[in-house]
Design an enzyme around this catalytic site. Structure first.
Site, mmCIF file in Angstrom:
data_model
loop_
_atom_site.group_PDB
_atom_site.id
_atom_site.type_symbol
_atom_site.label_atom_id
_atom_site.label_comp_id
_atom_site.label_asym_id
_atom_site.label_seq_id
_atom_site.Cartn_x
_atom_site.Cartn_y
_atom_site.Cartn_z
ATOM 1 N N ARG A 265 41.491 46.300 44.496
ATOM 2 C CA ARG A 265 41.660 47.738 44.355
ATOM 3 C C ARG A 265 42.931 48.150 45.080
ATOM 4 O O ARG A 265 43.218 47.679 46.188
ATOM 5 C CB ARG A 265 40.452 48.500 44.924
ATOM 6 C CG ARG A 265 39.204 48.424 44.043
ATOM 7 C CD ARG A 265 39.388 49.176 42.734
ATOM 8 N NE ARG A 265 38.193 49.166 41.894
ATOM 9 C CZ ARG A 265 37.969 48.291 40.925
ATOM 10 N NH1 ARG A 265 38.837 47.308 40.700
ATOM 11 N NH2 ARG A 265 36.868 48.374 40.186
ATOM 12 N N GLU B 75 47.224 54.257 40.598
ATOM 13 C CA GLU B 75 47.318 53.749 39.232
ATOM 14 C C GLU B 75 46.672 54.655 38.194
ATOM 15 O O GLU B 75 46.921 54.525 36.996
ATOM 16 C CB GLU B 75 46.681 52.365 39.131
ATOM 17 C CG GLU B 75 45.180 52.342 39.263
ATOM 18 C CD GLU B 75 44.607 50.939 39.087
ATOM 19 O OE1 GLU B 75 43.749 50.771 38.209
ATOM 20 O OE2 GLU B 75 45.007 50.021 39.820
ATOM 21 N N HIS C 26 46.555 46.096 35.881
ATOM 22 C CA HIS C 26 45.099 45.955 35.993
ATOM 23 C C HIS C 26 44.547 45.152 34.816
ATOM 24 O O HIS C 26 43.596 45.559 34.138
ATOM 25 C CB HIS C 26 44.418 47.334 36.049
ATOM 26 C CG HIS C 26 43.120 47.319 36.799
ATOM 27 N ND1 HIS C 26 42.769 48.268 37.727
ATOM 28 C CD2 HIS C 26 42.078 46.465 36.755
ATOM 29 C CE1 HIS C 26 41.574 48.013 38.216
ATOM 30 N NE2 HIS C 26 41.129 46.900 37.631
#
Length: 328
Positions: free
Chosen positions: A232, A261, A293
């Site tokens: 994360r 993000e 991601h």
């Protein structure tokens, strides 16, 4: 059961439809937040992803609209106010272990690409430049890998680095017997930062782990350390990392996640001006590699995510809350 699937992409629709069975799915491209929560009107449940925002206000609106279950199609749950969900009687389920190997292998891909500069070599060859200057790497064999977090993904990552002949230095409040069998040594965060050549993050984002990697921890690391984050974004203090890149404390940085993000990842912004100056600054460093991601993004992982998510929804619809992989 009528389910609204937020943040839906074509691949979500493909894999969820394959496992839907008797569940009715309505795919909504928009992210779930205060502005879009009205789209959940008339649904029994919502299915959400990592950048959907489920704070107290959104949860209250969902409850008022009759939504009684939230199915996360991911492992992380930092974007959900669990206390509010519990108080409102909204169930929350997740997919805790869809494919640990997918993220572990992406971690290794970032390490190898940064080390051997494969992305730069690829562009050079396309331009007819066969010079090796500036492409010097190092052997992974014998290097010390610092793994922060040895849950399912951390264990899968440990297996890969063990295969390369690396020394494993780990930090986790719950040591893994399998990692110890691989020769992994558990130690304090400070010692891990001081000794590791490569540090890789594999822990959840909680109030206690937010900015786990900050200026103080960076200062303890070896000069030229490689830092990898596939967990994360907010585990890392981005501003502190930028300073460490400028001072050359960090020699290599690989990110599959980013602190802010939510406004960038999973969208095609190629024809727009990126407004995030911090992200743009990161992109200027020649020793930084960022992916959007995609660590989870394998066929096997998407199949498992869809199967577990739909099973959670099916169990919730049947009132079998005790059998759910639930959070609230």
């Amino acid at each position: 059961m009528q389910v609204a699937v937020f943040s839906a992409k074509a691949y979500d629709e493909q894999y969820l439809n394959q496992a839907r069975g008797d569940i009715s799915l309505t795919f909504i491209e928009s992210r779930l937040n205060k502005q879009t929560v009205s789209l959940a009107q008339g649904f029994d449940a919502v299915c959400v992803f990592v950048n959907d925002q489920l704070d107290k206000a959104v949860l209250s609106a969902l409850h008022a609209q009759g939504v009684r279950h939230i199915a996360l199609r991911c492992a992380g749950f930092n974007n959900v106010d669990l206390d509010s969900a519990k108080a409102l009687g909204i169930g929350v389920s997740r997919v805790p272990a869809y494919s640990p190997e997918a993220v572990a292998e992406h971690t290794l891909a970032l390490v190898l690409t940064l080390n051997r500069k494969l992305h730069k070599a690829y562009n050079r060859i396309k331009e007819g430049n066969f010079s090796l200057d500036g492409l010097l790497g190092f052997n992974l064999h014998g290097k010390t890998i610092g793994l922060i977090g040895t849950g399912r993904i951390g264990i899968a990552t440990a297996r890969l680095f063990h295969g390369f002949g690396c020394q494993l230095l780990c930090h986790d409040p719950y040591p893994s017997a399998e990692v110890i069998q691989l020769g992994g040594q558990y130690t304090s965060m400070d010692e891990l930062c001081e000794r590791a050549d490569i540090i890789s993050l594999h822990c959840p984002l909680t109030p206690d782990t937010r900015h786990l990697i900050d200026a103080k921890r960076l200062a303890k690391m070896k000069n030229g350390v490689m830092l990898i984050n596939t967990s994360r974004g907010a585990l890392v203090d981005t501003q502190a990392v930028i300073q460490a890149l400028k001072s050359q404390k960090i020699g290599f940085l690989g990110l599959d996640v980013y602190e802010m993000e939510g406004d960038l990842f999973f969208e095609d912004l190629s024809n727009q001006i990126i407004q995030d100056d911090v992200f743009q600054r990161l992109c200027t460093f020649p020793n930084v590699l960022i992916t959007g991601h995609q660590g989870f993004f394998t066929q096997e992982a998407l199949c498992q995510i869809a199967a577990v998510t739909l099973n959670n929804l099916r169990l919730a619809g049947q009132g079998k809350s005790d059998e759910l992989t639930r959070l609230a």
